[in-house]
Write a protein that holds these residues in place. Structure first.
Motif, PDB file in Angstrom:
ATOM      1  N   ALA B 110      -3.270  15.466 -39.057  1.00 27.58           N
ATOM      2  CA  ALA B 110      -3.255  16.488 -38.000  1.00 27.58           C
ATOM      3  C   ALA B 110      -4.449  16.312 -37.070  1.00 27.58           C
ATOM      4  O   ALA B 110      -4.328  16.474 -35.856  1.00 27.58           O
ATOM      5  CB  ALA B 110      -3.264  17.876 -38.636  1.00 27.58           C
ATOM      6  N   ILE B 111      -5.611  15.951 -37.637  1.00 28.40           N
ATOM      7  CA  ILE B 111      -6.794  15.734 -36.800  1.00 28.40           C
ATOM      8  C   ILE B 111      -6.583  14.525 -35.893  1.00 28.40           C
ATOM      9  O   ILE B 111      -6.919  14.538 -34.706  1.00 28.40           O
ATOM     10  CB  ILE B 111      -8.048  15.564 -37.681  1.00 28.40           C
ATOM     11  N   LEU B 112      -5.973  13.468 -36.473  1.00 25.57           N
ATOM     12  CA  LEU B 112      -5.691  12.277 -35.670  1.00 25.57           C
ATOM     13  C   LEU B 112      -4.783  12.625 -34.498  1.00 25.57           C
ATOM     14  O   LEU B 112      -4.982  12.160 -33.373  1.00 25.57           O
ATOM     15  CB  LEU B 112      -5.052  11.189 -36.528  1.00 25.57           C
ATOM     16  N   ILE B 113      -3.795  13.453 -34.776  1.00 29.71           N
ATOM     17  CA  ILE B 113      -2.880  13.859 -33.697  1.00 29.71           C
ATOM     18  C   ILE B 113      -3.642  14.670 -32.651  1.00 29.71           C
ATOM     19  O   ILE B 113      -3.431  14.506 -31.448  1.00 29.71           O
ATOM     20  CB  ILE B 113      -1.719  14.691 -34.267  1.00 29.71           C
ATOM     21  N   TRP B 114      -4.533  15.513 -33.099  1.00 30.78           N
ATOM     22  CA  TRP B 114      -5.342  16.326 -32.197  1.00 30.78           C
ATOM     23  C   TRP B 114      -6.146  15.420 -31.256  1.00 30.78           C
ATOM     24  O   TRP B 114      -6.156  15.590 -30.046  1.00 30.78           O
ATOM     25  CB  TRP B 114      -6.284  17.212 -33.021  1.00 30.78           C
ATOM     26  N   VAL B 115      -6.796  14.407 -31.889  1.00 29.12           N
ATOM     27  CA  VAL B 115      -7.573  13.454 -31.085  1.00 29.12           C
ATOM     28  C   VAL B 115      -6.662  12.767 -30.069  1.00 29.12           C
ATOM     29  O   VAL B 115      -7.002  12.609 -28.891  1.00 29.12           O
ATOM     30  CB  VAL B 115      -8.262  12.427 -32.003  1.00 29.12           C
ATOM     31  N   ALA B 116      -5.466  12.377 -30.552  1.00 22.99           N
ATOM     32  CA  ALA B 116      -4.525  11.712 -29.655  1.00 22.99           C
ATOM     33  C   ALA B 116      -4.141  12.628 -28.510  1.00 22.99           C
ATOM     34  O   ALA B 116      -3.997  12.178 -27.367  1.00 22.99           O
ATOM     35  CB  ALA B 116      -3.281  11.294 -30.445  1.00 22.99           C
ATOM     36  N   ALA B 117      -4.001  13.926 -28.821  1.00 28.21           N
ATOM     37  CA  ALA B 117      -3.625  14.890 -27.783  1.00 28.21           C
ATOM     38  C   ALA B 117      -4.713  14.980 -26.714  1.00 28.21           C
ATOM     39  O   ALA B 117      -4.434  14.972 -25.510  1.00 28.21           O
ATOM     40  CB  ALA B 117      -3.379  16.257 -28.420  1.00 28.21           C
ATOM     41  N   VAL B 118      -5.974  15.032 -27.155  1.00 30.70           N
ATOM     42  CA  VAL B 118      -7.090  15.107 -26.205  1.00 30.70           C
ATOM     43  C   VAL B 118      -7.119  13.855 -25.338  1.00 30.70           C
ATOM     44  O   VAL B 118      -7.224  13.921 -24.111  1.00 30.70           O
ATOM     45  CB  VAL B 118      -8.419  15.290 -26.962  1.00 30.70           C
TER      46      VAL B 118
END
Lengths: 407, 465
Positions: B110-118
């Motif tokens: 989920a954190i990786l996805i968050w980073v990807a979103a940013v």
């Protein structure tokens, strides 16, 4: 590039949601409406040899309880494996299972067994007292006795050995040597190994505090071990297992120390020469004759502590071990009953194998053994039967005792 | 309609030029993408994060993680209900550990996805600043089958490896730091963290133990050391004897003037056609004290007593190595005969002219050539032999037993000991088994990395012709 990865991870997360976050449905199946259309799911474990009888009994059980819909699944798990298999995953294990009574202590301590609360008094009244002791722990009954025949004695070939010969180990070995045959006595197996030590009055049990009580390294124990050392070097001695016994009795084997489960095989191979007796005496280094001891054991039916149907499971266990069904078990499988009424019938009293077991029973010790014994004693027994005498007997016995007490 | 889109685009460009909106995706992932017109992608980002952090984590995840430290307080019990059925209540250490690892892995994802979103929001902003439309969801999808194909191809295996290899390994490693053994079997009992206790046991610390316990502890440590020694001896012999004999046989078959080459090769390959476990069971029957070989030798009067192939320590060890040759040599023949035919014949001719004999030719031409090509194969064989469960367990089951070893026999490898401790032993020492597993992994990883890095296969990786 991260995007696709992100999308895929998101997919995994969504899948994870389906798997991980849906509330788990635990509890009994079937509707809570009432007993009208009650559905009871049970799983039963029994040995391969029991399956045919079990299927029959389950049908009878269903017929006897028409107001309940039983969905009973059976699995093949031998009595000796029951504890191991149950503890692999107690939740997925059987609700009702056959097991050897020496596993009772571990099962109770690990809280895998439910205390018997269905027809308790009836069970205590109808079974042999020794079998009730075997099924109890701290004066509470934890299982339904099913058989009283887990033990070993001597099967022999009438044409090679006389009734006189089988009184002594020396007699058996001498005659077998003459005939070029062998006595199978698997003292590399911890179960049979104890025979000599029990003969000398050694102790192997578990105390009330759960600690092992074990003195095979006493002076008497050393005498027993020396006698084993002499026996394993005799050309007429061999070790073996069920397959070797079944294949060899009557041809290469003149006699074998094993139990009722091999009675059918022995009867078939020997025909008219089929005979059984209590274990012989062995000769100590000082020339005395000492009667070999043995383990006595019972097959029990227990109820898994994590069953969702405790009452129904106990009713089934009770049914599987009642008088009529123990009689059937004797007829179909030749297993010795623990039920007093069945035990006293002529058919049981005249059974050659069960008679030998009964003769042996005064010299038998109820099997209540610390779990560490099996592995450690197998190493000891194998060292002897591999004829590896590089370490002296007292040292080996001391090591054995330390392994069991320190485990 | 067209005007509206143009208006939105201009508006977005204006916003993008302010250079601050993308930072909004740090607290609110996906929202910026939606504002910049990447509706589907933004929604996916947002839903994924919202679902995990708001719905899943606080309810399911936190409950697991809170119990991770203690691995559960009340063991599982069946509670009797008035109608005679029961329901299960209480914790299960194994499940807590398993789900905790799962939830942590999900949190990392989920954190990786968050980073990807940013990052994706920043990218969209930059595109808008220079006057380009951010890529649409469909373009992204199309790219995945075009210029980003490598991601499409690699992501599934990567996720598979993480889910089915990495996570289970982490789980197994965790068990080494618990007291998960026969006396603490979930679900009716709980196990807990014990730090490095299990490692101390295996490496022979006997602090705070009574006399008998110290004997057993010393035995465990001795067993570990002794089995490492035998495992390495076995791996060396099993690997190199197979290699050398296999190569010699294929050299002989390849020799000029040998007729019916195909028939010879087929003979050896037949040994592969029979499954190894059948061969091993068969060999076991042959070699037993009362087996065919002993009976024949006795009847012919060659020996007076049965040879204890499987009961005597040294003989049993030699027997497993020799029987393993039967199973291993055919594979070496298959692999080497092709390579041998590839060695340029003129090398041999030149050597002959220079007066080299067959042995010189072998050591100076054949062997270096073979080694250069087959070192990676040798390494995998060596590692495979360290973990060669079948050859040992099906032939001897680790026997002969001895009192010196803890729940193990003289031909047990680390891997078969591990099996015995966790599967066949009465006491189910899962934690010790886990420690052994870790040690085996360290040994294998070190050996293969070191050897691989000093081989010519690695050094000439790029230049190999």
């Amino acid at each position: 590039m991260k995007k696709l990865f992100a999308i895929l991870v998101a997919l995994v997360l969504v899948l994870g949601m389906v798997v991980g976050c849906t509330p788990k449905t635990e509890g009994p199946g079937g509707d809570p409406e009432g007993p009208v259309s009650r559905e009871v799911k049970l799983k039963v474990w029994a040995a391969q040899e029991e399956q045919e009888l079990l299927a029959m009994l389950i049908e009878e059980f269903k017929a006897a309880n028409p107001d309940t819909t039983y969905i009973i699944e059976t699995g093949v798990v031998g009595e000796n494996d029951a504890k191991t298999r149950l503890q692999e995953d107690a939740e997925a294990a059987a609700d009702v299972f056959f097991f050897a009574h020496d596993q009772l202590r571990d099962l109770v301590i690990a809280e895998n067994l439910l205390e018997v609360t269905v027809s308790t008094e009836d069970v205590i009244a109808r079974n042999l007292e020794k079998s009730i002791v075997a099924a109890s722990f701290d004066d509470r009954l934890y299982a339904y006795p099913a058989t009283a025949d887990n033990g070993y004695f001597l099967f022999y070939d009438n044409s090679v050995l006389s009734e006189e010969d089988v009184q002594t180990l020396d007699g058996i070995l001498a005659k077998s040597n003459e005939a070029g045959k062998q006595l199978m006595f698997a003292v590399n197996d911890s179960w049979y190994l104890a025979s000599f030590f029990f003969g000398m009055g050694c102790t192997l049990t578990v105390g009330p505090n759960g600690k092992a009580i074990f003195d095979f390294n006493s002076e008497n124990g050393i005498i027993a071990a020396e006698a084993i050392k002499v026996m394993v070097q005799d050309p007429a001695f061999c070790v073996g297992d069920n397959a070797i016994f079944a294949g060899g009795i009557g041809s290469t084997l003149s006699a074998g120390v094993t139990g009722t489960w091999n009675a059918a095989a022995a009867k078939e191979a020997l025909g008219e020469n089929y005979a059984a007796a209590k274990l012989p005496t062995f000769t100590t280094a000082s020339g005395e004759q000492v009667q070999l001891g043995s383990f006595s054991g019972y097959k029990l039916v227990g109820v898994n502590a994590l069953t969702l149907q405790p009452i129904e499971a106990m009713r089934l266990a009770d049914f599987l071990t009642n008088e009529a069904n123990q009689a059937k078990r004797f007829e179909v499988r030749g297993l010795g009953p623990s039920n007093i009424a069945v035990f006293n019938t002529d058919a049981v009293a005249n059974d050659i194998a069960l008679r030998a077991l009964r003769e042996q029973s005064p010299f038998s010790v109820p099997q209540d053994v610390p779990g560490r014994y099996w592995g450690a004693a197998a190493a000891f027994g194998n060292t002897l039967t591999n004829l590896d005498f590089s370490v002296d007997i007292p040292t080996m016995l001391n090591d054995l005792v330390a392994s069991i007490l320190g485990g | 309609m067209k005007n509206l889109r143009l208006f939105l685009f201009t508006l977005r460009q204006r916003i993008a030029k302010l250079r601050f909106l993308s930072w909004l995706s740090i607290p609110l992932p996906g929202i910026v993408n939606i504002i910049y017109g990447q509706y589907i992608k933004g929604l996916l980002f947002f839903l994924a994060e919202f679902w995990f952090w708001i719905i899943c984590f606080p309810t399911f995840g936190l409950a697991q993680l809170r119990q991770l430290a203690s691995l559960g307080e009340t063991p599982r019990r069946a509670v009797l209900q008035p109608d005679g059925t029961a329901i299960l209540q209480g914790d299960n250490s194994l499940q807590i550990l398993l789900f905790s690892i799962f939830i942590i892995a999900m949190a990392v994802a989920a954190i990786l996805i968050w980073v990807a979103a940013v990052k994706s929001a920043r990218l969209a902003e930059k595109e808008l600043q220079v006057g380009r439309r951010p890529t649409s969801f469909w373009q992204d999808l199309k790219n995945l089958f075009d210029k980003n194909l490598h991601i499409t191809m690699l992501s599934l295996p990567t996720i598979g490896v993480i889910a089915f290899t990495v996570l289970p390994i982490i789980f197994m490693i965790c068990l080494a730091f618990t007291n998960f053994n026969g006396t603490n079997l979930p679900p009716t009992k709980l196990f807990s963290w014990t730090g490095l206790d299990t490692f101390r046991q295996v490496f022979g610390s006997s602090a705070g133990m009574n006399e008998h316990e110290a004997v057993v502890a010393a035995k465990k440590a001795y067993t570990f050391g002794s089995l490492i020694g035998w495992t390495l001896i076995w791996a060396v012999f099993a690997t190199f004897l197979n290699y050398i004999f296999g190569m010699l046989i294929s050299l002989m078959i390849n020799k000029k003037g040998i007729k019916l080459k195909g028939v010879f090769r087929a003979c050896f390959v037949l040994a592969i056609a029979v499954p190894a476990f059948v061969t091993l069971q068969f060999m076991r029957q042959l070699l037993m004290e009362k087996g065919v070989i002993n009976t024949l030798l006795l009847n012919w009067g060659i020996i007076k007593e049965s040879i204890r192939f499987l009961d005597n320590t040294l003989l049993a060890r030699i027997t497993v190595i020799v029987v393993n040759l039967w199973i291993g040599i055919p594979y070496t023949i298959l692999i080497t005969s092709g390579i041998l035919m590839n060695i340029p014949a003129d090398l041999y001719e030149a050597a002959s002219i220079d007066g080299a004999g067959p042995f010189k030719k072998f050591t100076n031409i054949t062997l270096p050539y073979m080694l250069a090509v087959t070192t990676p194969y040798l390494i995998t064989q060596f590692i495979g032999n360290i973990n060669n469960f079948n050859a040992i367990y099906l032939l001897t089951q680790g026997y002969p037993l001895t009192q010196k070893l803890y729940e193990a026999g003289q031909t047990d490898l680390l891997v078969t000991w591990l099996y015995k401790l966790s599967i066949t032993s009465q006491y189910k020492d899962f934690n010790i088994a886990s420690v052994i597993g870790i040690c085996t992994f360290v040994i294998c990883a070190t050996l293969s990395l070191v050897t691989y890095n000093i081989t010519s296969s690695k050094k000439k990786e790029a230049t190999f012709r």
